[in-house]
Scaffold this motif. Structure first.
Motif, short mmCIF file in Angstrom:
data_model
loop_
_atom_site.label_atom_id
_atom_site.label_comp_id
_atom_site.label_asym_id
_atom_site.label_seq_id
_atom_site.Cartn_x
_atom_site.Cartn_y
_atom_site.Cartn_z
N ARG A 272 0.84 -1.21 0.00
CA ARG A 272 0.00 0.00 0.00
C ARG A 272 0.87 1.25 0.00
N ASP A 273 1.95 1.24 0.80
CA ASP A 273 2.85 2.39 0.86
C ASP A 273 3.49 2.67 -0.50
N VAL A 274 3.96 1.62 -1.16
CA VAL A 274 4.60 1.78 -2.47
C VAL A 274 3.60 2.33 -3.48
N ASN A 275 2.37 1.82 -3.46
CA ASN A 275 1.34 2.32 -4.37
C ASN A 275 1.04 3.79 -4.11
N GLN A 276 0.97 4.16 -2.83
CA GLN A 276 0.71 5.55 -2.48
C GLN A 276 1.85 6.45 -2.96
N CYS A 277 3.09 6.00 -2.77
CA CYS A 277 4.25 6.79 -3.22
C CYS A 277 4.29 6.91 -4.74
N ALA A 278 3.96 5.83 -5.43
CA ALA A 278 3.96 5.86 -6.89
C ALA A 278 2.92 6.85 -7.40
N SER A 279 1.75 6.88 -6.78
CA SER A 279 0.71 7.83 -7.17
C SER A 279 1.17 9.26 -6.92
N THR B 89 4.27 10.35 -6.75
CA THR B 89 5.34 10.67 -7.70
C THR B 89 4.78 10.98 -9.08
N ARG B 90 3.78 10.21 -9.52
CA ARG B 90 3.15 10.47 -10.82
C ARG B 90 2.52 11.86 -10.86
N ARG B 91 1.85 12.25 -9.77
CA ARG B 91 1.24 13.59 -9.72
C ARG B 91 2.31 14.67 -9.82
N ILE B 92 3.43 14.48 -9.12
CA ILE B 92 4.52 15.46 -9.19
C ILE B 92 5.08 15.54 -10.60
N LEU B 93 5.37 14.38 -11.20
CA LEU B 93 5.94 14.36 -12.55
C LEU B 93 4.97 14.93 -13.57
N ASP B 94 3.69 14.62 -13.43
CA ASP B 94 2.70 15.19 -14.36
C ASP B 94 2.66 16.70 -14.23
N GLY B 95 2.76 17.21 -13.02
CA GLY B 95 2.79 18.65 -12.80
C GLY B 95 4.03 19.28 -13.41
N MET B 96 5.17 18.60 -13.29
CA MET B 96 6.40 19.11 -13.88
C MET B 96 6.30 19.13 -15.40
#
Length: 70
Positions: free
Chosen positions: A46-53, A55-62
């Motif tokens: 669950r932690d890894v999935n939360q971190c991946a989500s 990170t994706r939001r940050i990268l999409d924003g960038m």
């Protein structure tokens, strides 16, 4: 001394004895005592999935900022 545990997703290798610099961006959860290895593994997933989500939001924003600047 305060300590944090960092899980490097998709990392293969050993960093023991190496200096590692990181920037803490988001706290996932407080310390939890698990009753079994199975519970620990499920929480890590669950932690890894939360971190991946996150990170994706940050990268999409960038990417959005980069596209606006092009």
């Amino acid at each position: 001394t305060d300590k944090v545990e960092i899980h490097l997703v998709n990392w293969s290798g050993s960093l023991y004895g190496q200096a590692l610099q990181c920037q803490l961006d988001n706290r996932i959860r407080s310390l939890i005592q698990f009753e079994s290895i199975a519970e620990l593994r499920a929480q890590i997933e669950r932690d890894v999935n939360q971190c991946a989500s996150h990170t994706r939001r940050i990268l999409d924003g960038m990417r959005g900022v980069r596209q606006q600047n092009d």
